[in-house]
Write an enzyme that holds these catalytic residues in place. Sequence first.
Site, PDB file in Angstrom:
ATOM      1  N   LYS A  74       0.811  -1.234   0.000  1.00  5.78           N
ATOM      2  CA  LYS A  74       0.000   0.000   0.000  1.00  5.78           C
ATOM      3  C   LYS A  74       0.841   1.281   0.000  1.00  5.78           C
ATOM      4  O   LYS A  74       0.358   2.329  -0.397  1.00  5.78           O
ATOM      5  CB  LYS A  74      -0.968  -0.009   1.183  1.00  5.78           C
ATOM      6  CG  LYS A  74      -2.126  -0.978   0.983  1.00  5.78           C
ATOM      7  CD  LYS A  74      -3.161  -0.846   2.080  1.00  5.78           C
ATOM      8  CE  LYS A  74      -4.447  -1.545   1.696  1.00  5.78           C
ATOM      9  NZ  LYS A  74      -5.574  -1.157   2.537  1.00  5.78           N
ATOM     10  N   ASP A 112     -10.409   3.811   1.147  1.00  8.70           N
ATOM     11  CA  ASP A 112     -10.750   3.273   2.479  1.00  8.70           C
ATOM     12  C   ASP A 112     -11.489   4.289   3.355  1.00  8.70           C
ATOM     13  O   ASP A 112     -12.451   3.944   4.041  1.00  8.70           O
ATOM     14  CB  ASP A 112      -9.481   2.826   3.223  1.00  8.70           C
ATOM     15  CG  ASP A 112      -9.010   1.454   2.758  1.00  8.70           C
ATOM     16  OD1 ASP A 112      -9.833   0.675   2.239  1.00  8.70           O
ATOM     17  OD2 ASP A 112      -7.805   1.165   2.920  1.00  8.70           O
TER      18      ASP A 112
END
Length: 278
Positions: A74, A112
Site C-alpha cells: 500500500k 478506504d
Amino acid sequence: MSFETRFDRPTAEVIGDPVSHSKSPLIHRFWLDQLGIDADYQSCHVTADALATYFAARQDDPHWRGSNVTIPHKLAVLDFAEDRGDVKTSIGAANTIIRGDNPNILIATNTDAAGFYAPLSHSDLAGREALVIGAGGAARAVLFALARADIGKVTLMARSPLKAMALLAALGVKGEVIGFDAPLPPADLLINASPLGMAGFDDLPTFDLGRLPDHAIVYDLVYAPLETGLLASAKARGLETIDGLSMLIGQAALAFELFFGVAVPADSEAELRNRLMA
Ligand code: NAP
C-alpha cells in the site's frame, strides 16, 4: 515473475502478497454480473520485487483498468503512480491504482476513508466525540474521515501511546490517548479499528457500554466474524451498529466506479452480503 498474459476484455484486479484471501474478486464480479458488463476482475500475486515489472506490463495492456492494492504494497505502489490527492501524507497509503487520461501515467488513490464514512454519512458528526480503538493503518483512514467530518474530540485507545499520539498529531485531530485498561469515555461514536475480536485474535476487553449515550453508534471494522462480541453487546444495549462488511463494500464500490466508469447497482447490498458470508 511474468505478467505477459494480455487480458481479452476490460479487467481490473487486486494485487498483494499474499492475495488469495482477498474478497475483492467476489465483490467486483458480483457487480459486473448484476450490471451485465462484459469485463472481469481478477487477483494477481505480486511480490515487492516484481511491482515495477507488473506495472510496466499492465500499462502496455489496453484492457487493464487498474488495480486494488493490499498488503504489503500500500505504500510501495506510490513509487509507481502520481499521488495527486496527497494520500501518502494524509491517509498514509494507497489502495487503488488507475490509469490517468494519459495512459502512460498511473494515479494512486485511497478509497478506504470514504468507504469507512459511507455508512455514517446520514449522521452529523460535527463536534461529536469519538472513541477509536487501534492506531494502525485502518485507524489512520478512520481518523482522516472523522477529521473531514469535523469531528470534535477523539479518544484513541491504543497499546502504543507514542504511536497513537503521533497519529492524532499527523492528522490534526483534537484528542487524547488512553490505554486498554482505562474506563470507556462517553463517546457518541465507538469504532474498533484494531484486529481485536477478529477470528484468531484476542477479544477486546469487555467494555461497560452503559457509559455510552443512547444515540451512540458502534462500528466494528472487523468482518470475520461479522457479528463481533463488541457489536453483539452494543445491540443488546439497543445501540445502532455498523459491521465491517459495510466498509469493505463501501471502499470497493468507489474503486469499481473508478475502474469501470459506472456506479455499483443500487439495492443489491443484501444479496452481496449473503454471498460474502456464504
Ligand atoms: P494494523 O495496521 O496492523 O494495525 C492494527 C492496530 O491494532 C495497531 O495499532 C496495533 O497496535 C493494534 N493491535 C494489534 N493487536 C493488538 C493487541 N493484541 N492488543 C492491542 N492492540 C493491538 O492493521 P489495520 O490494517 O489497521 O487493520 C485493523 C483491523 O481492521 C483488522 O482487523 C482489519 O481486518 C480491519 N480492517 C477492516 C477493513 C474493512 O474494510 N472492514 C479495512 C481495513 C482494516 P500497535 O500499533 O501497537 O502494533
